[in-house]
Design an enzyme around this catalytic site. Sequence first.
Site, mmCIF file in Angstrom:
data_model
loop_
_atom_site.group_PDB
_atom_site.id
_atom_site.type_symbol
_atom_site.label_atom_id
_atom_site.label_comp_id
_atom_site.label_asym_id
_atom_site.label_seq_id
_atom_site.Cartn_x
_atom_site.Cartn_y
_atom_site.Cartn_z
ATOM 1 N N LYS A 196 0.863 -1.194 0.000
ATOM 2 C CA LYS A 196 0.000 0.000 0.000
ATOM 3 C C LYS A 196 0.888 1.229 0.000
ATOM 4 O O LYS A 196 1.846 1.322 0.776
ATOM 5 C CB LYS A 196 -0.893 -0.007 1.245
ATOM 6 C CG LYS A 196 -2.224 0.682 1.053
ATOM 7 C CD LYS A 196 -3.132 -0.039 0.071
ATOM 8 C CE LYS A 196 -4.593 -0.007 0.467
ATOM 9 N NZ LYS A 196 -5.421 -0.826 -0.418
ATOM 10 N N THR A 226 -3.440 -5.816 0.344
ATOM 11 C CA THR A 226 -2.906 -4.471 0.587
ATOM 12 C C THR A 226 -3.794 -3.731 1.589
ATOM 13 O O THR A 226 -3.320 -2.858 2.308
ATOM 14 C CB THR A 226 -2.747 -3.656 -0.718
ATOM 15 O OG1 THR A 226 -4.034 -3.306 -1.218
ATOM 16 C CG2 THR A 226 -1.969 -4.412 -1.769
ATOM 17 N N ARG A 238 26.374 34.812 -9.324
ATOM 18 C CA ARG A 238 25.055 34.397 -9.826
ATOM 19 C C ARG A 238 24.147 34.051 -8.652
ATOM 20 O O ARG A 238 24.603 33.919 -7.503
ATOM 21 C CB ARG A 238 25.191 33.184 -10.760
ATOM 22 C CG ARG A 238 25.672 31.935 -10.071
ATOM 23 C CD ARG A 238 25.650 30.702 -10.972
ATOM 24 N NE ARG A 238 26.105 29.524 -10.234
ATOM 25 C CZ ARG A 238 26.102 28.306 -10.727
ATOM 26 N NH1 ARG A 238 25.702 28.066 -11.970
ATOM 27 N NH2 ARG A 238 26.525 27.284 -9.993
ATOM 28 N N HIS A 255 17.397 27.837 -12.419
ATOM 29 C CA HIS A 255 18.039 29.002 -13.031
ATOM 30 C C HIS A 255 17.207 30.265 -12.899
ATOM 31 O O HIS A 255 15.972 30.231 -12.982
ATOM 32 C CB HIS A 255 18.296 28.719 -14.512
ATOM 33 C CG HIS A 255 19.075 27.451 -14.751
ATOM 34 N ND1 HIS A 255 20.315 27.219 -14.196
ATOM 35 C CD2 HIS A 255 18.780 26.328 -15.467
ATOM 36 C CE1 HIS A 255 20.744 26.023 -14.566
ATOM 37 N NE2 HIS A 255 19.835 25.452 -15.329
#
Length: 295
Positions: free
Chosen positions: A11, A58, A176, A256
């Site tokens: 699950k 499950t 930068r 960026h």
Amino acid sequence: MPSLASARYGKDNVRVYKVERDAETGTQSVTEMTVCALLEGAIETSYTEADNSVVVATDSIKNTIYIKAKEHPVNPPELYASYLGQHFVNKYAHITTAHIKVTVHRWTRMTIDGKPHPHSFYRDGEETRTVEATVTKDGLDIKSGINGLTVLKSTGSAFHGFLRDEYTTLKETWDRILSTDVDASWTWGRFASVAAVETGVDRFDRAWNAARTITMKTFAEDESASVQNTMYKMCEQILDAEPEVNLTGYSLPNKHYFEIDLSWHNGLKNTGADAEVYAPQGGPNGLIKCVVARS
Ligand SMILES: O=c1[nH]c(=O)c2[nH]c(=O)[nH]c2[nH]1
């Protein structure tokens, strides 16, 4: 004749919330997590022969996730993942491995009138704490991590000296913007049993705090030559801080921020040293990964 090469099932996306009430102080603490539990073992016939007798449904796996959260502490998540995984391999002879993934979401206590509030919390970011535990009858392998911690520095990052050839257009830069969503992980030496996980259980919160602090301090203070070099420095420090950690790694998108030339508008200067308004990019982004091992 085909054959089943690998199989696991279980699950995913089981959302769990647990509250802890301190009767003495009246303070409550909360944990919210998303759990995935996948089982492996002698389950081939369920795929090849429709033999459901080997299948722990499950739905039962989901129930077990809730029951183990009730029976045991859910903090640190490494310990909860260990209890949960151990349950499946102990309870079912034919289940050999449980793959448990726990993602813990942030609920940070509110400060009201300068005081920690006893039962109110806020989500201070999409960052999560993660655990991946692979639990077998012989031991536990645990990888801890941080995911989705978004950071940005407005200077203190350069990128120059890279390989230039007929494919290159990128300009070198000595200043930068650097921004990323931190995905960090650290892998513990194998634990022989859940008892070994329990002994010195403080290691998990300590390592998470150390990794978070190292990540942010190094990101902020490093005069970054590249994402590659800055992340390597983070890895070295995590290995130094936590002797029981054997491997550590990062996966970092380079998000960026492009300069915008506005000189066409009345000669407006907005590039190089004059750059103030940038265009944050969606994609494409760089993606830089590494894993560093203790030598
Ligand atoms: O830190 C960086 N590493 C790279 O590999 C790279 N490549 C690129 O275009 N910009 C950057 N920045």
